[in-house]
Design a protein around this motif. Sequence first.
Motif, short mmCIF file in Angstrom:
data_model
loop_
_atom_site.label_atom_id
_atom_site.label_comp_id
_atom_site.label_asym_id
_atom_site.label_seq_id
_atom_site.Cartn_x
_atom_site.Cartn_y
_atom_site.Cartn_z
N GLN A 264 0.53 -1.13 0.03
CA GLN A 264 -0.02 0.14 -0.04
C GLN A 264 0.70 1.08 0.16
OE1 GLN A 264 -3.47 -0.34 2.69
NE2 GLN A 264 -4.15 -1.97 1.79
N ILE B 228 3.99 1.55 -1.58
CA ILE B 228 4.32 1.59 -3.04
C ILE B 228 3.30 2.23 -3.84
CG2 ILE B 228 5.10 0.35 -4.93
CD1 ILE B 228 6.65 -1.57 -3.12
N ALA B 229 2.02 1.66 -3.50
CA ALA B 229 0.65 1.93 -4.12
C ALA B 229 0.75 3.63 -4.05
CB ALA B 229 -0.34 1.26 -3.87
N GLN C 6 2.64 6.22 -5.55
CA GLN C 6 2.44 6.48 -7.41
C GLN C 6 1.73 7.64 -7.39
OE1 GLN C 6 4.39 4.33 -9.28
NE2 GLN C 6 4.65 3.49 -7.16
N THR C 7 0.98 8.33 -6.52
CA THR C 7 0.13 9.37 -6.77
C THR C 7 0.48 10.41 -5.72
OG1 THR C 7 -1.62 8.11 -5.61
CG2 THR C 7 -1.54 8.43 -8.09
N TYR D 298 9.73 7.49 0.83
CA TYR D 298 10.02 5.89 0.44
C TYR D 298 11.45 5.62 -0.07
CZ TYR D 298 9.05 1.11 -0.64
OH TYR D 298 9.26 -0.33 -0.60
N TYR E 159 9.20 -7.97 -4.81
CA TYR E 159 8.13 -7.00 -4.95
C TYR E 159 7.06 -7.49 -6.20
CZ TYR E 159 10.44 -4.25 -1.08
OH TYR E 159 10.88 -3.72 -0.02
N LEU F 8 2.93 -7.38 -5.65
CA LEU F 8 2.33 -6.31 -6.17
C LEU F 8 1.27 -7.11 -7.32
CD1 LEU F 8 4.86 -3.51 -6.26
CD2 LEU F 8 2.96 -3.55 -4.87
N SER G 170 1.69 1.89 -14.09
CA SER G 170 2.07 2.04 -12.59
C SER G 170 0.79 2.27 -11.65
CB SER G 170 3.14 3.13 -12.26
OG SER G 170 2.70 4.30 -12.78
N GLN G 171 0.04 3.31 -12.10
CA GLN G 171 -1.51 3.58 -11.47
C GLN G 171 -2.29 2.35 -11.41
OE1 GLN G 171 -2.61 7.55 -12.74
NE2 GLN G 171 -0.97 8.36 -11.99
N ILE H 75 -1.66 -0.91 -11.21
CA ILE H 75 -0.98 -1.76 -10.52
C ILE H 75 -1.26 -1.15 -8.69
CG2 ILE H 75 1.14 -2.87 -9.36
CD1 ILE H 75 2.33 -2.92 -12.17
N ALA H 76 -1.04 0.21 -8.75
CA ALA H 76 -1.28 0.95 -7.47
C ALA H 76 -2.67 0.62 -7.16
CB ALA H 76 -0.89 2.27 -7.65
N GLN H 77 -3.63 0.88 -7.90
CA GLN H 77 -5.09 1.01 -7.55
C GLN H 77 -5.47 -0.56 -7.30
OE1 GLN H 77 -7.60 3.13 -10.56
NE2 GLN H 77 -9.29 2.21 -9.89
N GLN I 58 -4.10 -2.52 -5.68
CA GLN I 58 -3.71 -3.04 -4.41
C GLN I 58 -4.87 -2.91 -3.47
OE1 GLN I 58 -0.68 -4.68 -4.08
NE2 GLN I 58 -0.55 -3.87 -6.25
N THR I 59 -5.69 -1.97 -3.48
CA THR I 59 -6.90 -1.86 -2.69
C THR I 59 -8.28 -1.89 -3.47
OG1 THR I 59 -6.53 0.44 -3.28
CG2 THR I 59 -5.84 -0.19 -1.28
N HIS J 76 9.88 -3.12 -11.04
CA HIS J 76 10.40 -2.92 -9.56
C HIS J 76 10.93 -1.41 -9.95
CE1 HIS J 76 13.38 -2.86 -6.42
NE2 HIS J 76 12.21 -3.06 -5.75
N LEU K 178 8.12 1.18 -10.53
CA LEU K 178 7.23 1.49 -9.34
C LEU K 178 8.17 2.28 -7.96
CD1 LEU K 178 5.32 -1.79 -9.41
CD2 LEU K 178 4.38 0.60 -9.91
N VAL K 179 9.46 1.94 -8.03
CA VAL K 179 10.27 2.43 -6.96
C VAL K 179 11.47 2.96 -7.71
CG1 VAL K 179 11.44 1.90 -4.98
CG2 VAL K 179 9.38 0.73 -5.30
#
Lengths: 198, 198
Positions: free
Chosen positions: A113, A115-116, A119-120, A128, A171, A175, B112-113, B115-117, B119-120, B172, B175-176
């Motif tokens: 979460q 890392i997520a 992103q924004t 981080y 990772y 993810l 990336s967005q 993958i981020a979204q 997560q939740t 990876h 995202l990071v």
Amino acid sequence: MPNADQPSRRGRGRRPADQVRAEILTAAGNLLLVEGMAGFTIEKVAAQARASRMTIYKWWPSKGALALDGYFTVVAPTLAFPDTGDIVTDLTSQLVAFVHLLRDTPAGRVISQLIAQAQTDPELAIAYRQRYSGPRRALGVEALNRAVARGQLRADIDPESVVDQLWGACYHRLLVPDQPLTEDFARTLVDNVIRGLR
Amino acid sequence: MPNADQPSRRGRGRRPADQVRAEILTAAGNLLLVEGMAGFTIEKVAAQARASRMTIYKWWPSKGALALDGYFTVVAPTLAFPDTGDIVTDLTSQLVAFVHLLRDTPAGRVISQLIAQAQTDPELAIAYRQRYSGPRRALGVEALNRAVARGQLRADIDPESVVDQLWGACYHRLLVPDQPLTEDFARTLVDNVIRGLR
């Protein structure tokens, strides 16, 4: 939120700054693991560490910075880099511990979460990288460079790319869980890449 | 939103279903690249593809499913797996194209967005794996298995883990971004892992 530090501690003398700092970091890391970023507040950390919010803001510029330093602190013992002298043994045991941390503890959900959200959230992204991923990456690079110095790996390897192929690969499964995070996976990652680096 | 398909097309006859489907996918992929998930709606895709919303819902259960099938469609030509007969050449050119896509086009931010979204958002996570990452992973595994069949890689390799060490390593860095996504990085990833798999 009252300044919880002063009333309870003044009578017995102030804690040394190093101790206050350590208790804040432990409280922050534990709070993050229990509540995730959603429930993480400076107020709760202050209360648990019996410190003032002002003390916390003196040392950490933002909630994200505190959360990430705290997270680094609480996972550091689990993710310590052993140094037995054999790079395959050391990488394997470290990576197996990392897989267990991601898979079997709340750390996996917390880190995915973070890392997520990064992103924004540019401020969190910087925190981080500066406070967690950058320093952890440096520990991996150091371990690989020690193996180069011992002659266990070729002198011309690019340790940064190896970090992405070991921890980055984990990772990726955290993810985007198309395939499971297992001990076997950790061992295979080390085996695949180390054979080519000798 | 009017049913844009019927009035303009009826006079000239309906498009075949395959063509409608292809136009919807292209419209969806392009819309996602331009607007990201934030500006992606079924209505806009319907208007651009001159199709009805009902037609879209007949084929795709959710906005996320449509977005991901569209994304797969528009990036597929860029991310095609060449088959020259040499696995190092093929993986390198594919991975270099992937790095350029992530770094030099809106696809990097979009993916990336997503993958981020994911997560939740469990529904998006399933759509992402079923409609994008799973099928892309399968293409990588196929390419590696072809190389095994040709005797270019050992028969006992685990292709799934290699996917994480090539494409996963790039995700990876996306995202990071502690370290840059470069052509050299892509080449080094292939070199590191293939040496050990021969």
